[in-house]
Design a protein around this motif. Structure first.
Motif, PDB file in Angstrom:
ATOM      1  N   LEU A 281       0.801  -1.219   0.000  1.00 30.92           N
ATOM      2  CA  LEU A 281       0.000   0.000   0.000  1.00 30.92           C
ATOM      3  C   LEU A 281       0.836   1.273   0.000  1.00 30.92           C
ATOM      4  O   LEU A 281       0.293   2.374   0.039  1.00 30.92           O
ATOM      5  CB  LEU A 281      -0.941   0.004   1.208  1.00 30.92           C
ATOM      6  CG  LEU A 281      -1.890  -1.195   1.317  1.00 30.92           C
ATOM      7  CD1 LEU A 281      -2.754  -1.068   2.558  1.00 30.92           C
ATOM      8  CD2 LEU A 281      -2.755  -1.317   0.076  1.00 30.92           C
ATOM      9  N   ARG A 282       2.169   1.130  -0.032  1.00 33.23           N
ATOM     10  CA  ARG A 282       3.053   2.294   0.003  1.00 33.23           C
ATOM     11  C   ARG A 282       3.884   2.343  -1.270  1.00 33.23           C
ATOM     12  O   ARG A 282       4.417   1.334  -1.710  1.00 33.23           O
ATOM     13  CB  ARG A 282       3.970   2.238   1.228  1.00 33.23           C
ATOM     14  CG  ARG A 282       3.225   2.151   2.551  1.00 33.23           C
ATOM     15  CD  ARG A 282       4.194   2.162   3.724  1.00 33.23           C
ATOM     16  NE  ARG A 282       4.864   3.439   3.837  1.00 33.23           N
ATOM     17  CZ  ARG A 282       4.357   4.494   4.480  1.00 33.23           C
ATOM     18  NH1 ARG A 282       3.181   4.398   5.059  1.00 33.23           N
ATOM     19  NH2 ARG A 282       5.018   5.626   4.541  1.00 33.23           N
ATOM     20  N   TYR A 283       3.999   3.536  -1.852  1.00 32.24           N
ATOM     21  CA  TYR A 283       4.735   3.703  -3.099  1.00 32.24           C
ATOM     22  C   TYR A 283       5.889   4.680  -2.900  1.00 32.24           C
ATOM     23  O   TYR A 283       5.709   5.758  -2.328  1.00 32.24           O
ATOM     24  CB  TYR A 283       3.819   4.236  -4.207  1.00 32.24           C
ATOM     25  CG  TYR A 283       2.552   3.439  -4.412  1.00 32.24           C
ATOM     26  CD1 TYR A 283       2.595   2.054  -4.537  1.00 32.24           C
ATOM     27  CD2 TYR A 283       1.315   4.077  -4.486  1.00 32.24           C
ATOM     28  CE1 TYR A 283       1.437   1.321  -4.731  1.00 32.24           C
ATOM     29  CE2 TYR A 283       0.152   3.347  -4.689  1.00 32.24           C
ATOM     30  CZ  TYR A 283       0.217   1.974  -4.805  1.00 32.24           C
ATOM     31  OH  TYR A 283      -0.926   1.252  -4.997  1.00 32.24           O
ATOM     32  N   THR A 284       7.057   4.297  -3.405  1.00 36.90           N
ATOM     33  CA  THR A 284       8.228   5.177  -3.298  1.00 36.90           C
ATOM     34  C   THR A 284       8.399   6.052  -4.537  1.00 36.90           C
ATOM     35  O   THR A 284       9.144   7.022  -4.510  1.00 36.90           O
ATOM     36  CB  THR A 284       9.510   4.348  -3.097  1.00 36.90           C
ATOM     37  OG1 THR A 284       9.662   3.435  -4.202  1.00 36.90           O
ATOM     38  CG2 THR A 284       9.434   3.549  -1.802  1.00 36.90           C
TER      39      THR A 284
ATOM     40  N   ILE B  38       3.608   1.511 -10.264  1.00 39.34           N
ATOM     41  CA  ILE B  38       3.159   0.715 -11.410  1.00 39.34           C
ATOM     42  C   ILE B  38       3.385  -0.774 -11.167  1.00 39.34           C
ATOM     43  O   ILE B  38       2.503  -1.605 -11.389  1.00 39.34           O
ATOM     44  CB  ILE B  38       3.876   1.167 -12.703  1.00 39.34           C
ATOM     45  CG1 ILE B  38       3.435   2.588 -13.080  1.00 39.34           C
ATOM     46  CG2 ILE B  38       3.597   0.189 -13.844  1.00 39.34           C
ATOM     47  CD1 ILE B  38       4.218   3.194 -14.216  1.00 39.34           C
ATOM     48  N   ILE B  39       4.593  -1.110 -10.668  1.00 44.31           N
ATOM     49  CA  ILE B  39       4.935  -2.519 -10.420  1.00 44.31           C
ATOM     50  C   ILE B  39       4.018  -3.124  -9.361  1.00 44.31           C
ATOM     51  O   ILE B  39       3.497  -4.236  -9.530  1.00 44.31           O
ATOM     52  CB  ILE B  39       6.411  -2.647  -9.983  1.00 44.31           C
ATOM     53  CG1 ILE B  39       7.341  -2.302 -11.158  1.00 44.31           C
ATOM     54  CG2 ILE B  39       6.700  -4.056  -9.472  1.00 44.31           C
ATOM     55  CD1 ILE B  39       8.797  -2.213 -10.785  1.00 44.31           C
ATOM     56  N   LYS B  40       3.793  -2.393  -8.266  1.00 46.34           N
ATOM     57  CA  LYS B  40       2.950  -2.911  -7.178  1.00 46.34           C
ATOM     58  C   LYS B  40       1.485  -3.012  -7.596  1.00 46.34           C
ATOM     59  O   LYS B  40       0.776  -3.936  -7.179  1.00 46.34           O
ATOM     60  CB  LYS B  40       3.104  -2.042  -5.942  1.00 46.34           C
ATOM     61  CG  LYS B  40       4.431  -2.273  -5.217  1.00 46.34           C
ATOM     62  CD  LYS B  40       4.578  -1.387  -3.999  1.00 46.34           C
ATOM     63  CE  LYS B  40       5.882  -1.697  -3.273  1.00 46.34           C
ATOM     64  NZ  LYS B  40       6.136  -0.785  -2.136  1.00 46.34           N
ATOM     65  N   MET B  41       1.022  -2.071  -8.400  1.00 45.67           N
ATOM     66  CA  MET B  41      -0.366  -2.143  -8.872  1.00 45.67           C
ATOM     67  C   MET B  41      -0.574  -3.361  -9.768  1.00 45.67           C
ATOM     68  O   MET B  41      -1.588  -4.047  -9.670  1.00 45.67           O
ATOM     69  CB  MET B  41      -0.736  -0.853  -9.601  1.00 45.67           C
ATOM     70  CG  MET B  41      -0.952   0.337  -8.678  1.00 45.67           C
ATOM     71  SD  MET B  41      -1.368   1.848  -9.579  1.00 45.67           S
ATOM     72  CE  MET B  41      -3.002   1.417 -10.208  1.00 45.67           C
ATOM     73  N   ILE B  42       0.399  -3.618 -10.645  1.00 46.72           N
ATOM     74  CA  ILE B  42       0.311  -4.801 -11.515  1.00 46.72           C
ATOM     75  C   ILE B  42       0.359  -6.079 -10.679  1.00 46.72           C
ATOM     76  O   ILE B  42      -0.416  -7.019 -10.893  1.00 46.72           O
ATOM     77  CB  ILE B  42       1.457  -4.804 -12.548  1.00 46.72           C
ATOM     78  CG1 ILE B  42       1.272  -3.654 -13.544  1.00 46.72           C
ATOM     79  CG2 ILE B  42       1.508  -6.140 -13.294  1.00 46.72           C
ATOM     80  CD1 ILE B  42       2.432  -3.474 -14.494  1.00 46.72           C
ATOM     81  N   ARG B  43       1.264  -6.108  -9.696  1.00 43.79           N
ATOM     82  CA  ARG B  43       1.469  -7.306  -8.881  1.00 43.79           C
ATOM     83  C   ARG B  43       0.274  -7.604  -7.975  1.00 43.79           C
ATOM     84  O   ARG B  43      -0.171  -8.755  -7.882  1.00 43.79           O
ATOM     85  CB  ARG B  43       2.730  -7.134  -8.039  1.00 43.79           C
ATOM     86  CG  ARG B  43       3.024  -8.338  -7.147  1.00 43.79           C
ATOM     87  CD  ARG B  43       4.289  -8.110  -6.336  1.00 43.79           C
ATOM     88  NE  ARG B  43       4.534  -9.215  -5.426  1.00 43.79           N
ATOM     89  CZ  ARG B  43       5.539  -9.239  -4.539  1.00 43.79           C
ATOM     90  NH1 ARG B  43       6.379  -8.225  -4.456  1.00 43.79           N
ATOM     91  NH2 ARG B  43       5.688 -10.280  -3.733  1.00 43.79           N
ATOM     92  N   TYR B  44      -0.232  -6.597  -7.277  1.00 48.75           N
ATOM     93  CA  TYR B  44      -1.260  -6.831  -6.265  1.00 48.75           C
ATOM     94  C   TYR B  44      -2.693  -6.616  -6.758  1.00 48.75           C
ATOM     95  O   TYR B  44      -3.638  -7.143  -6.172  1.00 48.75           O
ATOM     96  CB  TYR B  44      -1.011  -5.925  -5.051  1.00 48.75           C
ATOM     97  CG  TYR B  44       0.287  -6.217  -4.346  1.00 48.75           C
ATOM     98  CD1 TYR B  44       0.443  -7.357  -3.567  1.00 48.75           C
ATOM     99  CD2 TYR B  44       1.372  -5.354  -4.470  1.00 48.75           C
ATOM    100  CE1 TYR B  44       1.635  -7.640  -2.920  1.00 48.75           C
ATOM    101  CE2 TYR B  44       2.578  -5.614  -3.823  1.00 48.75           C
ATOM    102  CZ  TYR B  44       2.709  -6.767  -3.054  1.00 48.75           C
ATOM    103  OH  TYR B  44       3.902  -7.032  -2.422  1.00 48.75           O
ATOM    104  N   GLU B  45      -2.873  -5.823  -7.809  1.00 44.28           N
ATOM    105  CA  GLU B  45      -4.238  -5.508  -8.256  1.00 44.28           C
ATOM    106  C   GLU B  45      -4.523  -5.926  -9.696  1.00 44.28           C
ATOM    107  O   GLU B  45      -5.681  -6.022 -10.093  1.00 44.28           O
ATOM    108  CB  GLU B  45      -4.498  -3.998  -8.108  1.00 44.28           C
ATOM    109  CG  GLU B  45      -4.352  -3.491  -6.681  1.00 44.28           C
ATOM    110  CD  GLU B  45      -4.532  -1.992  -6.592  1.00 44.28           C
ATOM    111  OE1 GLU B  45      -5.629  -1.503  -6.922  1.00 44.28           O
ATOM    112  OE2 GLU B  45      -3.576  -1.297  -6.192  1.00 44.28           O
ATOM    113  N   GLY B  46      -3.474  -6.126 -10.484  1.00 44.52           N
ATOM    114  CA  GLY B  46      -3.675  -6.484 -11.883  1.00 44.52           C
ATOM    115  C   GLY B  46      -4.050  -5.277 -12.726  1.00 44.52           C
ATOM    116  O   GLY B  46      -4.180  -4.158 -12.223  1.00 44.52           O
ATOM    117  N   LEU B  47      -4.255  -5.495 -14.000  1.00 42.45           N
ATOM    118  CA  LEU B  47      -4.567  -4.398 -14.923  1.00 42.45           C
ATOM    119  C   LEU B  47      -5.856  -3.635 -14.584  1.00 42.45           C
ATOM    120  O   LEU B  47      -5.933  -2.433 -14.827  1.00 42.45           O
ATOM    121  CB  LEU B  47      -4.638  -4.941 -16.358  1.00 42.45           C
ATOM    122  CG  LEU B  47      -3.301  -5.397 -16.957  1.00 42.45           C
ATOM    123  CD1 LEU B  47      -3.516  -5.951 -18.363  1.00 42.45           C
ATOM    124  CD2 LEU B  47      -2.292  -4.261 -16.989  1.00 42.45           C
TER     125      LEU B  47
END
Length: 366
Positions: free
Chosen positions: A300-303, A309-318
């Motif tokens: 839930l944290r972005y640096t 982008i990477i975390k959204m793809i990994r945890y939530e998908g497109l």
């Protein structure tokens, strides 16, 4: 003449932008909350279908905001947003007209040398809009960081309270103590905590404490990339307007004026094409500008932009990149249509006033 023309377009753009912003702001608030909501892959598709992708879902979220925050919740951050809209539209249209004049002058010069037909091509419109957009983004990004914070503040605070409550309950379960009164006291104290007033200065202080001055330029990379949004928008708009005027000129009836309704429809068409093609970048920008989640959940944290982008793809998908797109399409298309229509009418009014004033001065001189 070209500078005064640029100023007129800047003032007209600011005026049209303010009116469009006030009318569509509640939808913008809901859309920002939709974009910053984190949902795992398994439920993302279902949630997007039920909540973000339907008019009914948007309406229900509007009601939810009213229930939790009152009518004022729909307009949280409106003051800095109006300032940002006036500044953004004024800056954008001013520089757009300046560089548009230069592009048209270059096109005429090329025609005199026997190259081209004297009109500005699609690629030139794209470059002009991109340069104007870059100036706009660099100068106004801090305002939009504050607006995003204010629109999502209640949502973020609610999640923070839930995280604290879960931590207390987890600690109570792990302790294995029979007497849970200390934990009950903590829960009562947590539930009785009242939300502090949260205005523009509070948002600015929060951003500064988290990341310093550079925090006001969070999301600048996707925002700069999103310069292609108004570029695509204006390319479609100017090309369509040029085609329509050329068709009217060729018409034997001699009716050349483009009506306000036609401007409205051209603005809607242009914004629709631009919004659909660049929406994922808008979601990433909102995620970066919103308050970061607390707790140990690193997902839930972005640096930065790439990390988001990477975390959204990994945890939530497109599907995560298209949350709330239907709401955004309705809001942005309607806002752009109103903006274009009002801007063109204001430009006409300013031109009539300028011509009238010039005639009065000439009569006085004579």
């Amino acid at each position: 003449m070209s500078k005064s023309n640029a100023l007129v377009n800047g003032l007209a753009g600011a005026g049209g932008g303010i009116v469009a912003q006030i009318i569509t702001y509640p939808l913008q608030t809901v859309n920002t909350r939709q974009q910053t909501e984190r949902i795992a892959k398994k439920s993302a598709v279902i949630s997007d279908a039920l909540v973000s992708s339907s008019a009914g879902g948007t309406f229900m979220q509007l009601l939810q905001v009213i229930r939790s925050d009152g009518w004022g919740g729909l307009y949280s951050g409106l003051k800095p947003s109006l300032l940002g809209t006036a500044a953004s539209q004024g800056i954008y249209y001013y520089f757009y007209q300046v560089f548009k004049n230069k592009a048209e002058a270059i096109a005429v010069s090329r025609k005199k040398r026997g190259r081209g037909d004297g009109t500005v091509g699609m690629f030139s419109w794209l470059v002009v809009a991109a340069i104007a957009g870059s100036f706009n983004v660099l100068l106004t990004n801090p305002i939009w960081v504050l607006v995003t914070r204010m629109q999502t503040h209640t949502q973020a605070e609610k999640k923070i309270m839930e995280a604290k409550r879960d931590a207390i309950l987890r600690e109570a379960n792990e302790s294995g103590l029979r007497d849970l009164s200390p934990f009950q006291d903590k829960l009562v104290e947590l539930n009785s905590t009242k939300a502090h007033p949260y205005g523009t200065l509070h948002a600015a202080q929060e951003v500064y404490c988290e990341a310093g001055i550079q925090g006001f330029w969070k999301g600048i990379i996707p925002t700069l990339i999103m310069v292609c949004n108004p570029s695509i928008q204006f390319m479609i708009y100017e090309s369509s307007l040029k085609y329509l005027r050329a068709k009217r000129t060729a018409n034997k009836s001699g009716f050349k004026n483009v009506t306000a309704l036609e401007i409205f429809l051209l603005g809607a068409l242009a914004k629709l094409g631009a919004t659909v093609s660049t929406y994922p970048l808008l979601v990433v920008k909102s995620r970066l500008q919103a308050k970061q989640e607390i707790g140990k959940n690193n997902a839930l944290r972005y640096t930065g932009t790439l990390d988001a982008i990477i975390k959204m793809i990994r945890y939530e998908g497109l599907p995560g990149f298209y949350k709330g797109m239907s709401t955004k399409i309705v809001q942005s298309v309607f806002a752009a249509s109103v903006l274009f229509m009002i801007k063109e009418e204001l430009v006409k009014a300013f031109t009539i006033l300028a011509v009238g004033s010039r005639k009065v001065l000439l009569n006085k001189v004579e």
